[in-house]
Design an enzyme around this catalytic site. Sequence first.
Site, PDB file in Angstrom:
ATOM      1  N   CYS A   1     -19.861 -33.062  -5.064  1.00  0.00           N
ATOM      2  CA  CYS A   1     -18.455 -32.952  -4.655  1.00  0.00           C
ATOM      3  C   CYS A   1     -18.394 -32.802  -3.132  1.00  0.00           C
ATOM      4  O   CYS A   1     -18.838 -31.786  -2.582  1.00  0.00           O
ATOM      5  CB  CYS A   1     -17.845 -31.757  -5.372  1.00  0.00           C
TER       6      CYS A   1
ATOM      7  N   TYR B   1       1.457   9.270  23.613  1.00  0.00           N
ATOM      8  CA  TYR B   1       1.472  10.674  23.178  1.00  0.00           C
ATOM      9  C   TYR B   1       0.547  11.494  24.070  1.00  0.00           C
ATOM     10  O   TYR B   1      -0.648  11.225  24.141  1.00  0.00           O
ATOM     11  CB  TYR B   1       1.008  10.728  21.715  1.00  0.00           C
TER      12      TYR B   1
ATOM     13  N   ASP C   1       0.890  -2.487  16.562  1.00  0.00           N
ATOM     14  CA  ASP C   1       0.041  -2.737  15.399  1.00  0.00           C
ATOM     15  C   ASP C   1      -1.382  -3.022  15.858  1.00  0.00           C
ATOM     16  O   ASP C   1      -1.828  -4.165  15.896  1.00  0.00           O
ATOM     17  CB  ASP C   1       0.611  -3.915  14.602  1.00  0.00           C
TER      18      ASP C   1
ATOM     19  N   SER D   1      -1.013  10.859  10.699  1.00  0.00           N
ATOM     20  CA  SER D   1      -0.263   9.598  10.663  1.00  0.00           C
ATOM     21  C   SER D   1       1.228   9.915  10.674  1.00  0.00           C
ATOM     22  O   SER D   1       1.619  11.063  10.857  1.00  0.00           O
ATOM     23  CB  SER D   1      -0.654   8.782   9.444  1.00  0.00           C
ATOM     24  N   LEU D   2       2.041   8.907  10.490  1.00  0.00           N
ATOM     25  CA  LEU D   2       3.491   9.081  10.523  1.00  0.00           C
ATOM     26  C   LEU D   2       4.071   8.789   9.151  1.00  0.00           C
ATOM     27  O   LEU D   2       3.569   7.920   8.436  1.00  0.00           O
ATOM     28  CB  LEU D   2       4.112   8.102  11.527  1.00  0.00           C
TER      29      LEU D   2
ATOM     30  N   GLU E   1      10.550   4.233  20.296  1.00  0.00           N
ATOM     31  CA  GLU E   1       9.372   3.526  20.823  1.00  0.00           C
ATOM     32  C   GLU E   1       9.010   2.378  19.892  1.00  0.00           C
ATOM     33  O   GLU E   1       9.402   2.378  18.735  1.00  0.00           O
ATOM     34  CB  GLU E   1       8.154   4.467  20.873  1.00  0.00           C
TER      35      GLU E   1
ATOM     36  N   CYS F   1     -11.046 -31.816 -10.576  1.00  0.00           N
ATOM     37  CA  CYS F   1     -11.236 -31.589  -9.147  1.00  0.00           C
ATOM     38  C   CYS F   1     -10.507 -32.678  -8.352  1.00  0.00           C
ATOM     39  O   CYS F   1     -10.720 -33.868  -8.606  1.00  0.00           O
ATOM     40  CB  CYS F   1     -12.726 -31.608  -8.809  1.00  0.00           C
TER      41      CYS F   1
ATOM     42  N   LYS G   1      10.879   9.832  17.833  1.00  0.00           N
ATOM     43  CA  LYS G   1      10.290  11.160  18.039  1.00  0.00           C
ATOM     44  C   LYS G   1      11.325  12.102  18.633  1.00  0.00           C
ATOM     45  O   LYS G   1      12.098  11.686  19.519  1.00  0.00           O
ATOM     46  CB  LYS G   1       9.116  11.072  19.011  1.00  0.00           C
TER      47      LYS G   1
ATOM     48  N   CYS H   1     -13.378 -34.891  -6.518  1.00  0.00           N
ATOM     49  CA  CYS H   1     -14.377 -35.717  -7.203  1.00  0.00           C
ATOM     50  C   CYS H   1     -14.019 -36.008  -8.658  1.00  0.00           C
ATOM     51  O   CYS H   1     -14.744 -36.731  -9.335  1.00  0.00           O
ATOM     52  CB  CYS H   1     -15.753 -35.054  -7.112  1.00  0.00           C
TER      53      CYS H   1
ATOM     54  N   ARG I   1      -9.660   7.067  15.654  1.00  0.00           N
ATOM     55  CA  ARG I   1      -9.029   8.043  14.778  1.00  0.00           C
ATOM     56  C   ARG I   1      -9.985   8.555  13.699  1.00  0.00           C
ATOM     57  O   ARG I   1      -9.915   9.716  13.301  1.00  0.00           O
ATOM     58  CB  ARG I   1      -7.803   7.390  14.135  1.00  0.00           C
TER      59      ARG I   1
ATOM     60  N   LYS J   1       6.269   0.557  17.532  1.00  0.00           N
ATOM     61  CA  LYS J   1       5.074   0.942  16.787  1.00  0.00           C
ATOM     62  C   LYS J   1       4.085  -0.211  16.930  1.00  0.00           C
ATOM     63  O   LYS J   1       4.256  -1.271  16.320  1.00  0.00           O
ATOM     64  CB  LYS J   1       5.407   1.198  15.326  1.00  0.00           C
TER      65      LYS J   1
ATOM     66  N   LYS K   1       9.533   0.859   9.574  1.00  0.00           N
ATOM     67  CA  LYS K   1       8.717  -0.353   9.499  1.00  0.00           C
ATOM     68  C   LYS K   1       9.616  -1.587   9.418  1.00  0.00           C
ATOM     69  O   LYS K   1      10.553  -1.615   8.610  1.00  0.00           O
ATOM     70  CB  LYS K   1       7.815  -0.286   8.257  1.00  0.00           C
TER      71      LYS K   1
ATOM     72  N   PHE L   1       0.843  -1.192   0.000  1.00  0.00           N
ATOM     73  CA  PHE L   1       0.000   0.000   0.000  1.00  0.00           C
ATOM     74  C   PHE L   1       0.885   1.251   0.000  1.00  0.00           C
ATOM     75  O   PHE L   1       0.698   2.170  -0.810  1.00  0.00           O
ATOM     76  CB  PHE L   1      -0.920  -0.010   1.226  1.00  0.00           C
ATOM     77  N   ASP L   2       1.890   1.270   0.878  1.00  0.00           N
ATOM     78  CA  ASP L   2       2.783   2.426   0.964  1.00  0.00           C
ATOM     79  C   ASP L   2       3.520   2.674  -0.347  1.00  0.00           C
ATOM     80  O   ASP L   2       3.736   3.818  -0.753  1.00  0.00           O
ATOM     81  CB  ASP L   2       3.806   2.227   2.080  1.00  0.00           C
TER      82      ASP L   2
ATOM     83  N   GLU M   1      -2.483   3.150  21.450  1.00  0.00           N
ATOM     84  CA  GLU M   1      -2.914   2.110  20.522  1.00  0.00           C
ATOM     85  C   GLU M   1      -3.661   1.035  21.304  1.00  0.00           C
ATOM     86  O   GLU M   1      -3.172   0.558  22.334  1.00  0.00           O
ATOM     87  CB  GLU M   1      -1.652   1.513  19.877  1.00  0.00           C
TER      88      GLU M   1
ATOM     89  N   CYS N   1     -14.823 -26.197  -9.435  1.00  0.00           N
ATOM     90  CA  CYS N   1     -15.382 -27.525  -9.698  1.00  0.00           C
ATOM     91  C   CYS N   1     -16.893 -27.359  -9.855  1.00  0.00           C
ATOM     92  O   CYS N   1     -17.568 -26.916  -8.926  1.00  0.00           O
ATOM     93  CB  CYS N   1     -15.084 -28.478  -8.537  1.00  0.00           C
TER      94      CYS N   1
HETATM   95  S1  IVH Z   1       2.751   8.687  17.439  1.00  0.00           S
HETATM   96  C1  IVH Z   1       1.493  12.582  15.344  1.00  0.00           C
HETATM   97  N1  IVH Z   1       3.677   6.475  18.472  1.00  0.00           N
HETATM   98  O1  IVH Z   1       0.842   4.406  14.092  1.00  0.00           O
HETATM   99  C2  IVH Z   1       2.037  11.242  15.614  1.00  0.00           C
HETATM  100  N2  IVH Z   1       1.985   6.301  16.820  1.00  0.00           N
HETATM  101  O2  IVH Z   1       1.188   5.374  11.282  1.00  0.00           O
HETATM  102  C3  IVH Z   1       1.102  10.427  16.393  1.00  0.00           C
HETATM  103  N3  IVH Z   1       1.247   3.998  16.368  1.00  0.00           N
HETATM  104  O3  IVH Z   1      -1.827   6.642  13.886  1.00  0.00           O
HETATM  105  C4  IVH Z   1       1.397   9.011  16.432  1.00  0.00           C
HETATM  106  N4  IVH Z   1       2.595   3.010  17.811  1.00  0.00           N
HETATM  107  O4  IVH Z   1      -2.070   4.664  15.545  1.00  0.00           O
HETATM  108  C5  IVH Z   1       2.814   7.015  17.588  1.00  0.00           C
HETATM  109  N5  IVH Z   1       4.569   4.592  19.505  1.00  0.00           N
HETATM  110  C6  IVH Z   1       3.714   5.130  18.641  1.00  0.00           C
HETATM  111  C7  IVH Z   1       2.836   4.349  17.870  1.00  0.00           C
HETATM  112  C8  IVH Z   1       1.984   4.975  16.958  1.00  0.00           C
HETATM  113  C9  IVH Z   1       1.635   2.824  16.918  1.00  0.00           C
HETATM  114  C10 IVH Z   1       0.222   4.127  15.321  1.00  0.00           C
HETATM  115  C11 IVH Z   1      -0.775   5.234  15.539  1.00  0.00           C
HETATM  116  C12 IVH Z   1      -0.622   6.146  14.359  1.00  0.00           C
HETATM  117  C13 IVH Z   1       0.012   5.258  13.356  1.00  0.00           C
HETATM  118  C14 IVH Z   1       0.804   6.089  12.389  1.00  0.00           C
END
Ligand code: IVH
Length: 672
Positions: A431, A227, A118, A83-84, A114, A407, A289, A410, A137, A116, A313, A37-38, A174, A425
Site C-alpha cells: 500500500c 504577579y 496560554d 491555579s485559578l 488581564e 483502502c 484580580k 490500494c 510550576r 490569560k 475562559k 477536562f474542567d 507565563e 489497511c
Molecule cells: S495569576 C495565584 N495571571 O494560568 C494566581 N495567571 O490557571 C496566580 N496564567 O498557573 C496566577 N495568565 O500559569 C495569573 N494574567 C495571569 C495569567 C495566569 C496566564 C496562568 C498561570 C496559572 C494558570 C492558572
Amino acid sequence: MSNSDEIKRIEELRDSLHRHNYNYYVLNAPEISDYDFDMLLKELERLEALHPECDDPTSPTRRVGSDISNSFEQVPHIYPMLSLANTYSVEEVDQWADRVRDGLSGQKVTVVGELKFDGTGISLIYEHGRLVRAVTRGDGEKGDDVTANVRTIRSIPLRLHGEGYPDFFEIRGEIVLPWASFDRLNAERESAGEALFANPRNAAAGTLKLQNSAEVARRGLDAYLYYLLGDNLPFDNHYDNMMAARSWGFKVSDAMTRLHDISEIDAYIRHWDTARKELPVATDGLVLKVDSLVQQLNLGFTAKSPRWAVAYKFKAERALTRLRFVSFDVGRMGIITPVANLEPVLLSGTVVKRASLHNADIMRTLGIHEGDMLYVEKGGEIIPKITGVDVDARPEGARPVEFVANCPACGTPLVRVEGEAAWVCPNKYGCPPQIIGRIEHFVGRRMMNIDGIGEETAAQLYEKGLVRNIADLYDLTPEKLLGLEGFARKSAERVVDGITASKDVPFERVVFALSIPYVGETTAKKIARTVRSLDRLMEMPAEQLEAIEDVGPRIAASIVEYFASPVNREVVERLKQAGIRTEMPEQENAGPVSDALAGKSVVISGVFARHSRDEYKAMIERHGGKNVGSISKKTDFVLAGENMGPAKLEKARSLGIPIISEDDILSMTGEE
Ligand code: IVH
C-alpha cells in the site's frame, strides 16, 4: 444516578483525570480540551462533595498537575504556585464579583483585568536586581530549576533597570511561544518528519525543558509577567506594583487595566473576546484580580486557588460551513483517518479547509450526511475538529456518509483491530502511502536523521521505483537522485552523505526507525537496551519480550509478527549489510570499562551541554564510580553543569568538596 453508580463514577473520573493530567503535564500531549477536562473535574468535585466517605488524598481534585522531569534539579517554591478557578460566562464572573464583595462586607472593590496567556507558568527570583533562579510550576510545591534556559529568553531582564525594587522578590508570569515562532518551528519539524506541536502552550513547555539552552534560545520564547510577590513591595495594590515591575524592565502586558464596576468588567470581557484574535501570542481567557493587597489578604485562598482572582475562559472559536466530501487518509501503520473536506471558512484568523473526524466511531456518533452544515472548532489546538452538525440545514434526501470498506489507496478490504476504534489497511507491503510513510519516518530527525528527504521526496523516490522499502535508501547515489524534481548535484550529495552518516546512529534509534507497530520511541529504547542486538530481537519469543519493562502482550505480539514476515526479514538483512548499527556497543554493557573513578562517590548537579545527565550517570558507573543523590562528607566530587543549585554549591564549598566540569570528567574517563 444511584448511590453505588455515583461511587463507581467517582473512581472512573479519578482514573480518567489522572491519565489526562499525565498527558498534559508530563507528556505535553493532551487528548482532550481544557474545557472538557474542567467539566470532568467539576463533575468529580460535585460527586465527592456528595460522598465524603470516598475521601482520598490522592484524588485529582486535591492537586495541581505536575510537570517535573528528571533532568532538572527540583527546588521548593517559597510560596506555593496555585491555579485559578475557571468561569465560562459573564454571569459566572458576576457571581464571583458578588462573592468577593460579600467576603469584604460590601467594601468597594477595584478589579484588575488581564489576559490569560496560554503558555507555561514560571517563577523568577531576583536578588539585588539580578535574576538568580527560574523555576517551573511543577506540582505547585516544588518545580524544576530551568534558570539556564530562562536566561536565554530575551524579554526576561537579567539585571533590573530603574529603582525601587526590593532586595529580594519573586515575580511570576507565563513563558509563551509567539504564533510566528510557533509556525516557524512547526514548519521546520514538518520538513524534518518530526511530530508537530499541537499548540504554542505545549511547544513552550517542551522548549523550556530542553537540555540544550542554545536550542531554547533559537526557538524564540517570550515571557509576560503578572504577579509580584515579596515582603517589601513598593505599593499596596497589584496594578501599581505591576507598573513598577514594568519600569524595572519586565514585560507587562498593555492589556492590564483597572476595572471599577461590573459594567466595566463586562465591557472588558466583550472587548477581548474578539480583540484577542489580533494578539501575537495565544491566550485562553482573561484573569480578574482584586487590586488591593489588603483586600487580597482578607479574601485569602482555598486549597487550590486564590479567592481574590478568577479566570474567565474564552469559548473555543466555532464556525459553520458546508461539507464538500469526506476523504480517508492512510497512515504509515495503515490506520485510516476520515477527514472532512470543507467549504473554506475563516476561523481564528486562518482559513480552514480540512478537519479530522478521527475514526469511524466518532464519525458515526456525529451522524454526518452528504452536504451537511458542520460546526468546526479550534480551541487552543492547532488542528481544527468537527464538533457537530446543524441537522436543520441538511439538504433534502441527503444520504449518510459511510466509512470506507476498502483502502482508498490500494483497494484492500479494511480490517478492524479488536478492541480498537481504528480501521486498518492490512496490505502493509503493497500500500503506497504506508510504504512512503515508513520511509518518511525512517529518515526523520529522531530516527536515522537523514536530512533532505521530506514527504514529497519520499513519495517521488517511491513512485520512481528508486526506494520501495527503507533498505533501498542505502543503494541511492547522487546520480540516481539527480533524476528527481528539485535536486541539484549539491543537494543530492548532501542526502547521500546523510544516508552514509546514518550508519552511525545508535541502535536504539534504529529499533524505533523500523516502524514496528506499537513500538514508540521510549519502548524502542527499553527494548534496545535490554535485548542489545537485532539478531536476538528477531528470534525472541513473545514470553521473553514481555519480560522487558513497558512491553505487554500487544507489543510483544506485534514484534513477533513483524519479524515473522519474510519481507521485513529481508529488509533487516539488507540494512545489516549496508552497515547500520544492529547492536548496542559492548562498552555500554554493565560493568566498568576502566577503574578511573573506582570507589569515588559523585554527585551530579545542573544542566550539561555535551551529554545528558543519565549518560553521565552511566559513564560514572562504567568507570567504577558511584552516583549519590546528595552532598556529604563522603562525597569525592561534584560534577557540575550550568546552573547548579545554590544550596548544593554552598554545601560543596563548605565541606571543601572539589567541583568538576563536564570537560574534566570526559578527560578523566578518557571518553572525550
Ligand atoms: S495569576 C495565584 N495571571 O494560568 C494566581 N495567571 O490557571 C496566580 N496564567 O498557573 C496566577 N495568565 O500559569 C495569573 N494574567 C495571569 C495569567 C495566569 C496566564 C496562568 C498561570 C496559572 C494558570 C492558572
